[in-house]
Design a protein around this motif. Sequence first.
Motif, PDB file in Angstrom:
ATOM      1  N   ASP A 242       0.830  -1.213   0.000  1.00 50.56           N
ATOM      2  CA  ASP A 242       0.000   0.000   0.000  1.00 50.56           C
ATOM      3  C   ASP A 242       0.861   1.259   0.000  1.00 50.56           C
ATOM      4  OD1 ASP A 242      -2.298  -1.530  -0.002  1.00 50.56           O
ATOM      5  OD2 ASP A 242      -2.710  -1.267   2.149  1.00 50.56           O
ATOM      6  N   LEU A 243       1.964   1.210   0.751  1.00 51.26           N
ATOM      7  CA  LEU A 243       2.875   2.351   0.769  1.00 51.26           C
ATOM      8  C   LEU A 243       3.408   2.626  -0.629  1.00 51.26           C
ATOM      9  CD1 LEU A 243       4.711   4.507   2.071  1.00 51.26           C
ATOM     10  CD2 LEU A 243       6.359   2.661   2.503  1.00 51.26           C
ATOM     11  N   PHE A 244       3.880   1.589  -1.305  1.00 47.27           N
ATOM     12  CA  PHE A 244       4.423   1.787  -2.651  1.00 47.27           C
ATOM     13  C   PHE A 244       3.338   2.229  -3.638  1.00 47.27           C
ATOM     14  CE2 PHE A 244       8.230  -0.442  -1.190  1.00 47.27           C
ATOM     15  CZ  PHE A 244       9.203   0.319  -1.819  1.00 47.27           C
ATOM     16  N   ALA A 245       2.143   1.685  -3.500  1.00 40.30           N
ATOM     17  CA  ALA A 245       1.046   2.111  -4.376  1.00 40.30           C
ATOM     18  C   ALA A 245       0.738   3.590  -4.180  1.00 40.30           C
ATOM     19  CB  ALA A 245      -0.202   1.265  -4.110  1.00 40.30           C
ATOM     20  N   GLU A 246       0.722   4.022  -2.920  1.00 43.48           N
ATOM     21  CA  GLU A 246       0.458   5.431  -2.639  1.00 43.48           C
ATOM     22  C   GLU A 246       1.601   6.317  -3.143  1.00 43.48           C
ATOM     23  OE1 GLU A 246       0.021   8.193   1.240  1.00 43.48           O
ATOM     24  OE2 GLU A 246      -1.197   6.362   1.220  1.00 43.48           O
ATOM     25  N   LEU A 247       2.839   5.843  -2.957  1.00 44.01           N
ATOM     26  CA  LEU A 247       3.984   6.616  -3.458  1.00 44.01           C
ATOM     27  C   LEU A 247       3.889   6.812  -4.966  1.00 44.01           C
ATOM     28  CD1 LEU A 247       7.016   5.177  -1.462  1.00 44.01           C
ATOM     29  CD2 LEU A 247       5.949   7.415  -1.209  1.00 44.01           C
ATOM     30  N   TRP A 248       3.544   5.756  -5.666  1.00 38.18           N
ATOM     31  CA  TRP A 248       3.457   5.869  -7.131  1.00 38.18           C
ATOM     32  C   TRP A 248       2.311   6.794  -7.541  1.00 38.18           C
ATOM     33  CZ3 TRP A 248       6.480   5.579 -11.011  1.00 38.18           C
ATOM     34  CH2 TRP A 248       5.955   5.608 -12.300  1.00 38.18           C
ATOM     35  N   SER A 249       1.172   6.667  -6.876  1.00 39.94           N
ATOM     36  CA  SER A 249       0.022   7.482  -7.278  1.00 39.94           C
ATOM     37  C   SER A 249       0.235   8.960  -6.970  1.00 39.94           C
ATOM     38  CB  SER A 249      -1.264   6.977  -6.624  1.00 39.94           C
ATOM     39  OG  SER A 249      -1.227   7.190  -5.243  1.00 39.94           O
ATOM     40  N   SER A 250       1.069   9.264  -5.962  1.00 37.01           N
ATOM     41  CA  SER A 250       1.318  10.669  -5.642  1.00 37.01           C
ATOM     42  C   SER A 250       2.777  11.048  -5.942  1.00 37.01           C
ATOM     43  CB  SER A 250       0.988  10.941  -4.174  1.00 37.01           C
ATOM     44  OG  SER A 250       1.804  10.161  -3.330  1.00 37.01           O
ATOM     45  N   ARG A 251       3.365  10.363  -6.890  1.00 37.18           N
ATOM     46  CA  ARG A 251       4.794  10.540  -7.180  1.00 37.18           C
ATOM     47  C   ARG A 251       5.171  11.961  -7.556  1.00 37.18           C
ATOM     48  NH1 ARG A 251       2.269   7.850 -11.019  1.00 37.18           N
ATOM     49  NH2 ARG A 251       2.258   8.668 -13.148  1.00 37.18           N
ATOM     50  N   SER A 252       4.275  12.688  -8.203  1.00 37.97           N
ATOM     51  CA  SER A 252       4.620  14.045  -8.640  1.00 37.97           C
ATOM     52  C   SER A 252       4.815  15.000  -7.457  1.00 37.97           C
ATOM     53  CB  SER A 252       3.556  14.597  -9.589  1.00 37.97           C
ATOM     54  OG  SER A 252       2.326  14.711  -8.914  1.00 37.97           O
ATOM     55  N   ARG A 253       4.274  14.625  -6.292  1.00 39.38           N
ATOM     56  CA  ARG A 253       4.401  15.467  -5.095  1.00 39.38           C
ATOM     57  C   ARG A 253       5.370  14.883  -4.072  1.00 39.38           C
ATOM     58  NH1 ARG A 253      -0.789  14.489  -6.000  1.00 39.38           N
ATOM     59  NH2 ARG A 253      -1.086  13.313  -4.092  1.00 39.38           N
ATOM     60  N   TRP A 254       6.049  13.807  -4.431  1.00 39.55           N
ATOM     61  CA  TRP A 254       6.906  13.113  -3.478  1.00 39.55           C
ATOM     62  C   TRP A 254       8.182  13.893  -3.238  1.00 39.55           C
ATOM     63  CZ3 TRP A 254      10.065   8.059  -4.328  1.00 39.55           C
ATOM     64  CH2 TRP A 254      10.415   7.522  -3.103  1.00 39.55           C
ATOM     65  N   GLU A 255       8.443  14.193  -1.989  1.00 39.33           N
ATOM     66  CA  GLU A 255       9.664  14.902  -1.604  1.00 39.33           C
ATOM     67  C   GLU A 255      10.352  14.115  -0.504  1.00 39.33           C
ATOM     68  OE1 GLU A 255       9.333  19.038  -0.597  1.00 39.33           O
ATOM     69  OE2 GLU A 255       7.644  19.287  -1.971  1.00 39.33           O
ATOM     70  N   VAL A 256      11.646  13.921  -0.648  1.00 41.99           N
ATOM     71  CA  VAL A 256      12.429  13.225   0.367  1.00 41.99           C
ATOM     72  C   VAL A 256      13.583  14.116   0.763  1.00 41.99           C
ATOM     73  CG1 VAL A 256      13.837  11.212   0.872  1.00 41.99           C
ATOM     74  CG2 VAL A 256      11.815  10.966  -0.568  1.00 41.99           C
ATOM     75  N   ARG A 257      13.680  14.364   2.049  1.00 40.85           N
ATOM     76  CA  ARG A 257      14.831  15.116   2.573  1.00 40.85           C
ATOM     77  C   ARG A 257      15.735  14.098   3.240  1.00 40.85           C
ATOM     78  NH1 ARG A 257      10.355  18.024   3.166  1.00 40.85           N
ATOM     79  NH2 ARG A 257      10.329  20.188   2.519  1.00 40.85           N
ATOM     80  N   GLY A 258      16.890  13.889   2.696  1.00 46.46           N
ATOM     81  CA  GLY A 258      17.813  12.912   3.261  1.00 46.46           C
ATOM     82  C   GLY A 258      17.739  11.594   2.523  1.00 46.46           C
ATOM     83  N   SER A 259      17.918  10.527   3.256  1.00 53.12           N
ATOM     84  CA  SER A 259      17.997   9.186   2.694  1.00 53.12           C
ATOM     85  C   SER A 259      16.635   8.643   2.276  1.00 53.12           C
ATOM     86  CB  SER A 259      18.613   8.257   3.747  1.00 53.12           C
ATOM     87  OG  SER A 259      18.376   6.919   3.452  1.00 53.12           O
ATOM     88  N   VAL A 260      16.599   8.017   1.097  1.00 62.79           N
ATOM     89  CA  VAL A 260      15.374   7.388   0.615  1.00 62.79           C
ATOM     90  C   VAL A 260      15.016   6.228   1.532  1.00 62.79           C
ATOM     91  CG1 VAL A 260      14.320   6.137  -1.308  1.00 62.79           C
ATOM     92  CG2 VAL A 260      15.830   8.049  -1.767  1.00 62.79           C
ATOM     93  N   ARG A 261      16.010   5.449   1.927  1.00 63.41           N
ATOM     94  CA  ARG A 261      15.759   4.300   2.808  1.00 63.41           C
ATOM     95  C   ARG A 261      15.182   4.767   4.150  1.00 63.41           C
ATOM     96  NH1 ARG A 261      17.645  -0.731   1.840  1.00 63.41           N
ATOM     97  NH2 ARG A 261      18.008  -1.148   4.048  1.00 63.41           N
ATOM     98  N   ALA A 262      15.757   5.801   4.718  1.00 66.64           N
ATOM     99  CA  ALA A 262      15.249   6.311   5.993  1.00 66.64           C
ATOM    100  C   ALA A 262      13.801   6.777   5.837  1.00 66.64           C
ATOM    101  CB  ALA A 262      16.122   7.452   6.501  1.00 66.64           C
ATOM    102  N   TYR A 263      13.505   7.423   4.717  1.00 64.31           N
ATOM    103  CA  TYR A 263      12.148   7.874   4.447  1.00 64.31           C
ATOM    104  C   TYR A 263      11.192   6.677   4.403  1.00 64.31           C
ATOM    105  CZ  TYR A 263       8.104   9.730   1.985  1.00 64.31           C
ATOM    106  OH  TYR A 263       6.827  10.071   1.634  1.00 64.31           O
TER     107      TYR A 263
END
Length: 191
Positions: free
Chosen positions: A58-79
């Motif tokens: 579900d997390l990955f599905a939500e990330l993909w559906s809102s990918r245009s607004r996805w912002e990560v500060r720092g490490s992707v893994r930590a996020y």
Amino acid sequence: MVPPPSDPVADLSDVVSRITLGDVGAFEQLFRATYSSLCAFAHRYLDDAPHAEDLVQDLFAELWSSRSRWEVRGSVRAYLFSAVRNRALNARKRERVERDWAHDEAIADVRSLHPFPASPAELLDLAETEAAIDAALDALPERCRITMTLRWRDQLSHAEIAEVMGISTKGVEHQLARGLRALRGHFGTRR
């Protein structure tokens, strides 16, 4: 000295920006590189492997559906691990609330405080009754209809209705009595 194992996600310094632009390959690479460890991490919180997998998916599905607004500060893994932790904690909290609610509902005194929602048949009956009342009110003379509506739908007192209508409280009582007689006649009730 043996170098530490390479982290395929750490090597993708631009993974987030590629994903926000719709790069399916970057998203798939991120998914494949982190899915197993995220599921294992979620399983530690949930103690339910299928639920943990659903949570990560579900997390990955939500990330993909809102990918245009996805912002990560720092490490992707930590996020990702933080997102999984937050979702797992919320799931545990929701399960605890549901478990407590089920326990409380098993107690007859508590169950009586929560009436069952109306069935579709009851809702239909209610809608039909309201439609019949609306039709009966529409058939009343204007002053009588307005007086009845102010009293029974808007819950105004006789004095408030008198003020709104510009008539005496006796006039309000007369209009209400007239309206009730007409409605009883319309619905065939005696009183």
